[in-house]
Design a protein around this motif. Structure first.
Motif, mmCIF file in Angstrom:
data_model
loop_
_atom_site.group_PDB
_atom_site.id
_atom_site.type_symbol
_atom_site.label_atom_id
_atom_site.label_comp_id
_atom_site.label_asym_id
_atom_site.label_seq_id
_atom_site.Cartn_x
_atom_site.Cartn_y
_atom_site.Cartn_z
ATOM 1 N N PRO A 45 0.851 -1.194 0.000
ATOM 2 C CA PRO A 45 0.000 0.000 0.000
ATOM 3 C C PRO A 45 0.885 1.242 0.000
ATOM 4 C CG PRO A 45 0.140 -0.897 2.213
ATOM 5 C CD PRO A 45 0.880 -1.849 1.308
ATOM 6 N N THR A 69 -8.204 0.856 -11.866
ATOM 7 C CA THR A 69 -8.811 1.982 -11.166
ATOM 8 C C THR A 69 -10.125 1.549 -10.545
ATOM 9 O OG1 THR A 69 -7.811 3.514 -12.743
ATOM 10 C CG2 THR A 69 -9.639 4.362 -11.431
ATOM 11 N N ASP A 70 -10.268 1.858 -9.261
ATOM 12 C CA ASP A 70 -11.501 1.598 -8.517
ATOM 13 C C ASP A 70 -12.014 0.176 -8.698
ATOM 14 O OD1 ASP A 70 -13.474 2.158 -6.713
ATOM 15 O OD2 ASP A 70 -14.791 3.135 -8.171
ATOM 16 N N HIS A 71 -11.152 -0.776 -8.485
ATOM 17 C CA HIS A 71 -11.545 -2.186 -8.474
ATOM 18 C C HIS A 71 -11.940 -2.523 -7.034
ATOM 19 C CE1 HIS A 71 -11.574 -6.425 -9.535
ATOM 20 N NE2 HIS A 71 -10.870 -6.652 -8.446
ATOM 21 N N GLY A 73 -12.940 -0.482 -4.896
ATOM 22 C CA GLY A 73 -12.409 0.578 -4.051
ATOM 23 C C GLY A 73 -10.907 0.727 -4.087
ATOM 24 N N PHE A 74 -10.210 -0.174 -4.772
ATOM 25 C CA PHE A 74 -8.753 -0.130 -4.854
ATOM 26 C C PHE A 74 -8.301 0.307 -6.238
ATOM 27 C CE2 PHE A 74 -9.405 -2.897 -1.301
ATOM 28 C CZ PHE A 74 -8.316 -2.660 -0.473
ATOM 29 N N SER A 75 -7.247 1.085 -6.273
ATOM 30 C CA SER A 75 -6.571 1.429 -7.520
ATOM 31 C C SER A 75 -5.112 1.021 -7.365
ATOM 32 C CB SER A 75 -6.670 2.931 -7.805
ATOM 33 O OG SER A 75 -8.014 3.302 -8.011
ATOM 34 N N THR A 91 -0.711 -0.046 -4.347
ATOM 35 C CA THR A 91 -2.162 0.142 -4.299
ATOM 36 C C THR A 91 -2.539 1.261 -3.336
ATOM 37 O OG1 THR A 91 -2.452 -1.465 -2.513
ATOM 38 C CG2 THR A 91 -2.638 -2.302 -4.772
ATOM 39 N N CYS A 93 -6.380 2.568 -1.416
ATOM 40 C CA CYS A 93 -7.802 2.331 -1.209
ATOM 41 C C CYS A 93 -8.388 3.650 -0.728
ATOM 42 C CB CYS A 93 -8.034 1.229 -0.176
ATOM 43 S SG CYS A 93 -9.785 0.908 0.132
ATOM 44 N N HIS A 96 -10.935 3.316 2.362
ATOM 45 C CA HIS A 96 -10.306 2.963 3.645
ATOM 46 C C HIS A 96 -8.795 3.054 3.487
ATOM 47 C CE1 HIS A 96 -14.188 1.514 5.026
ATOM 48 N NE2 HIS A 96 -14.282 0.810 3.905
ATOM 49 N N PRO A 97 -8.234 4.268 3.509
ATOM 50 C CA PRO A 97 -6.793 4.414 3.297
ATOM 51 C C PRO A 97 -5.978 3.585 4.296
ATOM 52 C CG PRO A 97 -7.882 6.550 3.277
ATOM 53 C CD PRO A 97 -8.901 5.540 3.738
#
Length: 162
Positions: A45, A69-71, A73-75, A91, A93, A96-97
């Motif tokens: 991350p 992108t935005d899978h 909520g994750f890129s 990655t 998020c 939820h960083p």
């Protein structure tokens, strides 16, 4: 066709001299364990995808292999080289960083036996913004340099062959 990756065990000596070659610090065993995976991804991350990509691609000459992108909520960005069986994935998020929390011994170690290439990589890491830092384990400072990115991830660039 699936290729197999064989990993060799690396053990620290404890005074005793078990079977196997030793250089006084390590014992190298020929006990190979066949693994059926064909590729390794090191996922981390990060706080800023663009900065991480710039540092690691320009510093080590890695290329963008894929991104998303935005899978859920994750890129992320995967970077590496097509001729090696591993790559890095960075990655974020947004929902939820995750704060990166690498330790002093969380290391990516890269071996450059050619001195001129090793010096070029070290200069490149410095020029793009990595910070040279003493290694927590002084072993890595003997034939190498440790560099840290903006999130605290460390890469050791060793001037020797593995």
């Amino acid at each position: 066709m699936r290729s197999a990756l064989c990993l060799k065990k690396l053990l620290l000596t404890s005074g005793a001299k078990p079977d196997g070659y030793t250089d006084g610090t390590f014992i190298y065993h020929d006990n190979e364990v066949e693994m059926s995976f064909t590729h390794m991804r090191i996922a981390r991350p990060v706080t800023d995808l663009d900065t991480s990509f710039r540092l690691w691609s320009q510093g080590l000459g890695l290329t963008r292999l894929a991104d998303f992108t935005d899978h859920a909520g994750f890129s992320g960005i995967m970077l590496g080289r097509r001729d090696v069986p591993w790559h890095l994935e960075f990655t974020v998020c947004l929902a939820h960083p995750v704060t990166p929390s690498p330790g002093h011994e969380d290391l990516l170690v890269l071996y450059y036996p050619d001195n001129a290439e090793w010096q070029r990589v070290c200069r490149s890491l410095e020029e793009v913004g990595f910070i040279r830092t003493p290694s927590f384990n002084p072993y890595w400072d003997i034939n190498g340099q440790t560099w840290m990115d903006h999130d605290g991830y460390r890469v050791v660039v060793q001037n020797q062959a593995w």
